[in-house]
Design an enzyme around this catalytic site. Structure first.
Site: not given
Ligand SMILES: *Cc1c(COP(=O)(O)O)cnc(C)c1O
Length: 420
Positions: A94, A116, A390
Site C-alpha cells: 500500500k 477512507e 502483498s
Molecule cells: C489492503 C491489502 C490487500 C488488498 O488490497 P488490493 O488493493 O486488492 O491489493 C492485499 N494485501 C494486503 C497485505 C493489504 O494490506
C-alpha cells in the site's frame, strides 16, 4: 487496442464497459484537476525521480524476489517464487501508491490528506506519508470498523492523524467512503483524497495502477526472463495490478487472481459468506453483478436493488464487495483468470509458508499463497510461478490468535493491559 498496457492507463478511464466517473457534479472539477496533475507529472522526469527515490530510500525497494525452494520441494510441482512486498516500509504494497499520491498532492499544493479505511491498513499507510510530508491527515472509518480494528486506530493516532468514526449506515467502509467524499466536496482547495486501491472514479484506478506497477517491473528484472504464471490476491485489486501490469503484453505469461472465498461461495442468513465477485454461487451464477457504485462501473456483490452488500473474509483487506474496473475488464476478455481460496485453505497456506520458508504472509497474501500452491501441483517442475506476497503477517496477530485458539497468548494479552 493491441497494447493492454497502454489501454489500461488511458486518459479517459474507460476499460470496455467498466470504469468511468459517476460522481456528483461538484466532484467533477476536483477529479479533473487531479487527472490533469497526474498526467502532467507522469511526463515529468523529476517527478519520476522523486518517486523512485522514495521507493528506494524510504520504503526499501526493490523488494526481494525469493525462490521458495522448500515449499516447491514439498509441493512437488512448478517452481514457486515469492515477491516479498511485505518487506516494504509499513509492511505492505500500500505504501507504493500512498507515496505516489502524496508527492502528487504536494505538487498540486495540497495541505491536507483524507482517506477512507475499512481494516485500517490503508489509513495507516496514509497517516504514514502524511507524517513524512508534513500534511494534515484525517481518516474516515466506519464506527464498527474502529471497534474491530483498534490496533490500526492506535497507530494512526500515534502518527498524528485524526481518525473519525463514521456513525451512519452500516458504520463500515462504504459509509467511510461517503464521508470522505463529502469532506472533499467541502474542502476542494486544500485537500487531496488519497484513495486506497484501483477502484473509485477516474483517475484513481489509473493513478494507483501506475504507482503499483513497480512491483511487476522489478520482478521482470529480478527473474531475468518471463514466468509462466503470476498469482496475486484481489481485494480492490491494487497489488494484483501492480504485479500483473508490466506483463500484460507478454502473451506467454498467464495470470491468476485469487479472491476471498470466506466460508464458501454461498449465502448464509441472507448474507454473502465470502467476497468472491467472480465465484459461482450454488445456482451456477457468478456472485458479482455489473453495477455503478462509489463512482465507477464494475462487478459488485450487490442486492436486488443494486446496493452493495457486506462480505465476509478472514482477511480484512479482501473483505470488500467491489473490484477494480481494469480487473473487471481483464476478466471479461479472459486475460486474467479468477479463482478463490476459502478461509481454512488460507490458514493452511499461512502455516505452510511459515513452516517451510520462515515467512509470515498477511492473511490477504495467504490467499495468493493458497492459489499458488494449488496451481503448482498441476504443473510440471520446469514451470515458474511468481506469487505476490502483498504484505507481512504481523498485523494479523489477533485474528490468527483467535483462529488458532491460543489460550496462553490470549491470557498474556489480558495481563499486559491490566493496569492501563
Ligand atoms: C489492503 C491489502 C490487500 C488488498 O488490497 P488490493 O488493493 O486488492 O491489493 C492485499 N494485501 C494486503 C497485505 C493489504 O494490506
Amino acid at each position: 487496442m493491441n497494447s493492454l498496457k497502454k489501454y489500461l492507463l488511458n486518459t479517459d478511464g474507460h476499460f470496455g464497459q467498466f470504469g468511468g466517473r459517476y460522481v456528483p457534479e461538484l466532484l467533477i472539477p476536483i477529479m479533473e484537476e487531479l487527472q490533469e496533475a497526474f498526467f502532467q507529472a507522469k511526463k515529468d522526469p523529476s517527478f519520476k525521480n522523486d518517486l523512485l527515490n522514495l521507493y528506494h530510500n524510504y520504503s526499501g525497494r526493490p523488494t526481494p524476489l525469493y525462490f521458495c525452494e522448500n515449499l516447491t520441494k514439498k509441493i512437488g510441482g512448478a517452481k514457486i517464487y515469492l515477491k516479498n512486498e511485505g518487506l516494504n516500509h509499513t509492511g505492505a504494497h500500500k505504501i507504493n501508491h500512498c507515496l505516489g499520491q502524496a508527492i502528487l498532492a504536494k505538487r498540486m499544493g495540497k495541505k491536507r490528506l483524507i482517506a477512507e479505511t475499512g481494516a485500517g491498513q490503508h489509513g495507516l499507510a496514509t497517516a504514514t506519508v502524511a507524517a513524512k510530508f508534513g500534511l494534515k491527515c484525517r481518516v474516515y472509518m466506519g464506527a464498527r470498523d474502529v471497534e474491530r480494528q483498534r490496533p490500526n486506530v492506535f497507530w494512526m493516532e500515534q502518527l498524528g492523524a485524526e481518525v473519525i468514526p463514521v456513525k451512519e449506515g452500516g458504520q463500515i467502509l462504504r459509509d467511510a467512503i461517503n464521508a470522505a467524499l463529502r469532506d472533499l466536496i467541502s474542502n476542494p482547495e486544500d485537500t487531496h483524497y488519497l484513495l486506497g486501491t484501483v477502484c473509485g472514479p477516474h483517475p484513481y484506478p489509473v493513478i494507483n495502477t501506475y504507482f503499483q506497477k513497480i512491483v511487476g517491473e522489478e520482478v521482470k528484472k529480478q527473474l531475468g526472463g518471463l514466468p509462466d504464471y503470476l498469482v496475486a490476491c484481489v481485494g480492490g485489486g491494487s497489488n494484483a495490478m501492480g504485479l500483473f501490469y508490466d506483463f500484460l503484453d507478454d502473451k506467454k505469461v498467464q495470470m491468476l487472481a485469487v479472491e476471498a472465498g470466506g466460508k464458501g461461495i454461498k449465502k448464509e442468513n441472507g448474507k454473502f459468506a465470502h467476497a468472491a465477485r467472480f465465484g459461482a454461487m450454488p445456482d451456477g451464477k457468478q456472485a458479482g453483478e455489473v453495477g455503478v457504485v462509489e463512482g465507477f462501473k464494475s462487478y459488485f456483490l450487490q442486492n436486488d436493488e443494486g446496493q452493495i452488500e457486506e462480505t465476509q473474509s478472514i482477511s480484512a483487506g479482501l473483505d470488500y464487495s467491489g473490484v477494480g474496473p481494469q480487473l473487471a475488464y481483464l476478466h471479461d476478455i479472459g486475460r486474467v483468470k479468477f479463482t478463490y481460496a476459502v478461509d481454512d485453505d488460507v490458514i493452511a497456506a499461512y502455516k505452510l509458508l511459515a513452516r517451510t520458508e520462515g515467512i509470515f504472509a498477511a492473511l490477504e497474501s495467504s490467499h495468493a499463497v493458497a492459489g499458488a500452491i494449488k496451481l503448482a501441483k498441476t504443473l510440471p517442475k520446469n514451470k515458474i510461478i511468481v506469487m505476490n506476497c502483498s504484505g507481512r503477517g504481523d498485523k494479523d496477530l489477533f485474528i490468527v490468535t483467535k483462529k488458532l485458539g491460543d489460550k496462553n497468548f490470549a491470557n498474556f494479552l489480558k495481563e499486559q493491559t491490566k493496569n492501563v
